[in-house]
Scaffold this motif. Structure first.
Motif, PDB file in Angstrom:
ATOM      1  N   TRP A 196       5.835   8.646  24.258  1.00 50.68           N
ATOM      2  CA  TRP A 196       6.246   7.402  23.596  1.00 50.68           C
ATOM      3  C   TRP A 196       5.740   6.183  24.367  1.00 50.68           C
ATOM      4  CZ3 TRP A 196      11.927   9.339  22.837  1.00 50.68           C
ATOM      5  CH2 TRP A 196      12.018  10.049  21.631  1.00 50.68           C
ATOM      6  N   LEU A 197       5.934   6.196  25.684  1.00 51.09           N
ATOM      7  CA  LEU A 197       5.502   5.057  26.501  1.00 51.09           C
ATOM      8  C   LEU A 197       3.980   4.909  26.469  1.00 51.09           C
ATOM      9  CD1 LEU A 197       7.856   5.485  29.599  1.00 51.09           C
ATOM     10  CD2 LEU A 197       8.065   3.823  27.729  1.00 51.09           C
ATOM     11  N   LEU A 198       3.268   6.033  26.537  1.00 50.95           N
ATOM     12  CA  LEU A 198       1.811   5.993  26.465  1.00 50.95           C
ATOM     13  C   LEU A 198       1.347   5.455  25.116  1.00 50.95           C
ATOM     14  CD1 LEU A 198      -0.967   6.699  27.679  1.00 50.95           C
ATOM     15  CD2 LEU A 198      -0.692   9.004  26.713  1.00 50.95           C
ATOM     16  N   ASP A 199       2.032   5.858  24.057  1.00 51.48           N
ATOM     17  CA  ASP A 199       1.679   5.403  22.708  1.00 51.48           C
ATOM     18  C   ASP A 199       1.797   3.884  22.605  1.00 51.48           C
ATOM     19  OD1 ASP A 199       1.007   5.415  20.055  1.00 51.48           O
ATOM     20  OD2 ASP A 199       2.520   6.847  19.449  1.00 51.48           O
ATOM     21  N   ILE A 200       2.906   3.341  23.080  1.00 50.56           N
ATOM     22  CA  ILE A 200       3.092   1.886  23.029  1.00 50.56           C
ATOM     23  C   ILE A 200       2.047   1.182  23.887  1.00 50.56           C
ATOM     24  CG2 ILE A 200       4.655   0.013  23.689  1.00 50.56           C
ATOM     25  CD1 ILE A 200       6.986   1.853  22.933  1.00 50.56           C
ATOM     26  N   ALA A 201       1.798   1.721  25.090  1.00 48.55           N
ATOM     27  CA  ALA A 201       0.804   1.102  25.975  1.00 48.55           C
ATOM     28  C   ALA A 201      -0.576   1.088  25.325  1.00 48.55           C
ATOM     29  CB  ALA A 201       0.759   1.853  27.305  1.00 48.55           C
ATOM     30  N   MET A 202      -0.933   2.157  24.650  1.00 52.98           N
ATOM     31  CA  MET A 202      -2.251   2.216  24.020  1.00 52.98           C
ATOM     32  C   MET A 202      -2.378   1.206  22.877  1.00 52.98           C
ATOM     33  SD  MET A 202      -3.645   6.124  24.108  1.00 52.98           S
ATOM     34  CE  MET A 202      -5.280   5.474  23.756  1.00 52.98           C
ATOM     35  N   GLN A 203      -1.308   1.029  22.105  1.00 46.06           N
ATOM     36  CA  GLN A 203      -1.369   0.034  21.022  1.00 46.06           C
ATOM     37  C   GLN A 203      -1.566  -1.366  21.589  1.00 46.06           C
ATOM     38  OE1 GLN A 203      -1.549   1.670  18.094  1.00 46.06           O
ATOM     39  NE2 GLN A 203      -1.126   3.390  19.464  1.00 46.06           N
ATOM     40  N   LEU A 204      -0.871  -1.672  22.686  1.00 46.88           N
ATOM     41  CA  LEU A 204      -1.005  -2.995  23.303  1.00 46.88           C
ATOM     42  C   LEU A 204      -2.392  -3.189  23.904  1.00 46.88           C
ATOM     43  CD1 LEU A 204       2.490  -3.268  25.051  1.00 46.88           C
ATOM     44  CD2 LEU A 204       1.776  -4.226  22.850  1.00 46.88           C
ATOM     45  N   LEU A 205      -2.932  -2.142  24.538  1.00 45.05           N
ATOM     46  CA  LEU A 205      -4.274  -2.243  25.118  1.00 45.05           C
ATOM     47  C   LEU A 205      -5.336  -2.402  24.035  1.00 45.05           C
ATOM     48  CD1 LEU A 205      -4.059   0.438  27.958  1.00 45.05           C
ATOM     49  CD2 LEU A 205      -4.213  -2.045  28.235  1.00 45.05           C
ATOM     50  N   ILE A 206      -5.173  -1.674  22.934  1.00 43.67           N
ATOM     51  CA  ILE A 206      -6.128  -1.803  21.835  1.00 43.67           C
ATOM     52  C   ILE A 206      -6.090  -3.215  21.261  1.00 43.67           C
ATOM     53  CG2 ILE A 206      -6.614  -1.066  19.459  1.00 43.67           C
ATOM     54  CD1 ILE A 206      -5.695   1.742  20.299  1.00 43.67           C
ATOM     55  N   ALA A 207      -4.882  -3.752  21.065  1.00 39.69           N
ATOM     56  CA  ALA A 207      -4.757  -5.111  20.531  1.00 39.69           C
ATOM     57  C   ALA A 207      -5.430  -6.115  21.458  1.00 39.69           C
ATOM     58  CB  ALA A 207      -3.276  -5.451  20.350  1.00 39.69           C
ATOM     59  N   GLN A 208      -5.234  -5.944  22.767  1.00 33.56           N
ATOM     60  CA  GLN A 208      -5.848  -6.858  23.735  1.00 33.56           C
ATOM     61  C   GLN A 208      -7.368  -6.730  23.721  1.00 33.56           C
ATOM     62  OE1 GLN A 208      -4.748  -6.065  27.796  1.00 33.56           O
ATOM     63  NE2 GLN A 208      -5.298  -8.116  28.483  1.00 33.56           N
ATOM     64  N   HIS A 209      -7.852  -5.496  23.660  1.00 33.18           N
ATOM     65  CA  HIS A 209      -9.298  -5.271  23.687  1.00 33.18           C
ATOM     66  C   HIS A 209      -9.969  -5.812  22.428  1.00 33.18           C
ATOM     67  CE1 HIS A 209     -13.086  -3.246  24.646  1.00 33.18           C
ATOM     68  NE2 HIS A 209     -13.111  -2.803  23.393  1.00 33.18           N
TER      69      HIS A 209
END
Length: 264
Positions: A196-209
Motif C-alpha cells: 500500500w505504501l509503495l503504491d501511494i509513493a509510486m503515484q506521487l513520484l509519477i505525478a511529480q515526474h
C-alpha cells in the motif's frame, strides 16, 4: 432466529474456505485465463497503435510493455510460491508491529488446530480483491495508454515508461501478497502494508515526474492526474477498510500472528 444466523454464518465460512481451496488447486488455470484475456486485449490495442512500425525493433518496443504487464503477476506468484511452498511452517517475525488488543501466544500447531485458522471468511474477500486489483490496474493501463514506440514524442515515451513501471511493480507485489495470504505466511500483513505504501509513493513520484515533462499537452495531463488521484484514493480506501480487520480479527491474529484472544 439465532440458529438461522449460526447456520448462515457456517455456510458463509464453508463457501469462503472453498475460494481459498480453489486458488490453491487452480492457479494454473487462472494464470492461463489471465494470459489469454490480456493478450487478446493487448492485440486489439496494438492493432490500433498510433506509432508507425517501420522495423522489427519498432514492433518489439511496441509490444514489450504489454508482455511485461502480462508477465508481472505470474512472476510474482511463481517467485512467492517457490519461496513459501505449500505446508511450510514459517516462523513469526521477531519484531511485532501490531500491538493493539489483548492476546495470548499460541504455538504454531495450536493455531493451526483453531476452527478460524486459514484464509476464509473476510480473508477470502481480501484474496479476491488483491487479484481484482491486478486485473483492474492492468486494464486501466490498456484503456488509458495508446501503444507507443520510439517514434512518439519524448513526453509520451516518458509517460509510457513510468506507467508501465507502475503497473508491473504493483502487480508483482500484490501477487506476492496474495501468495503470502493464501499460504498463511506470517509476513502477509506487513507485506500488504508495504505494498500500500509503495503504491501511494509510486503515484506521487509519477505525478511529480510527469509534471516536469516539457510540452505535455493539457488534454493529457488532466486525465492522467485524475487516474493517479483515483489510484491513491483506491489505496487509501482499501487501507481504511482492511487495516482494522488485519489488526483486530481473531482469524488474522491466529492465522498470521499465532496468537488468540486473551482469556479473562
Amino acid at each position: 432466529m439465532l440458529q438461522w444466523f449460526a447456520c448462515y454464518a457456517a455456510n458463509i465460512r464453508t463457501r469462503s474456505a472453498a475460494i481459498a481451496r480453489f486458488f490453491e488447486a487452480r492457479m494454473g488455470v487462472v494464470a492461463l485465463a489471465w494470459l489469454a484475456v490480456f493478450t487478446l486485449s493487448s492485440a486489439v490495442r496494438l492493432a490500433l497503435a498510433v506509432s508507425p512500425v517501420e522495423s522489427l525493433r519498432d514492433a518489439a518496443i511496441l509490444a514489450l510493455p504489454y508482455i511485461l504487464i502480462a508477465a508481472a503477476p505470474i512472476a510474482g506468484f511463481l517467485i512467492a510460491e517457490r519461496a513459501f511452498p505449500r505446508g511450510t511452517l514459517s516462523a513469526q517475525p521477531e519484531v511485532r508491529l501490531a500491538f493493539y488488543g489483548h492476546w495470548r501466544r499460541l504455538d504454531v500447531l495450536e493455531a493451526r488446530r483453531s476452527p478460524v485458522f486459514g484464509p476464509a471468511g473476510f480473508m477470502a474477500s481480501l484474496l479476491v480483491g488483491m487479484l481484482l486489483n491486478v486485473v483492474i490496474r492492468s486494464f486501466e493501463f490498456l484503456v488509458s495508454m495508446p501503444a507507443l514506440n520510439g517514434h512518439a514524442p519524448e513526453w509520451a515515451q516518458q509517460m509510457m515508461l513510468v506507467m508501465v513501471a507502475d503497473v508491473v511493480v504493483m502487480s508483482f507485489f500484490y501477487m506476492v501478497c496474495f501468495v503470502l495470504a493464501l499460504r498463511t505466511v506470517p509476513l502477509f500483513p506487513r507485506m500488504l502494508l508495504f505494498a500500500w505504501l509503495l503504491d501511494i509513493a509510486m503515484q506521487l513520484l509519477i505525478a511529480q515526474h510527469v509534471a516536469a515533462l516539457p510540452d505535455l499537452p493539457v488534454n493529457v495531463a488532466v486525465p492522467l492526474h485524475g487516474l493517479l488521484h483515483g489510484n491513491v484514493t483506491k489505496v487509501l480506501i482499501s487501507a481504511f477498510v482492511w487495516l482494522p480487520y488485519l489488526l483486530l480479527s481473531d482469524r488474522v491474529n491466529i492465522t498470521y500472528r499465532s496468537r488468540g484472544p486473551a482469556e479473562d
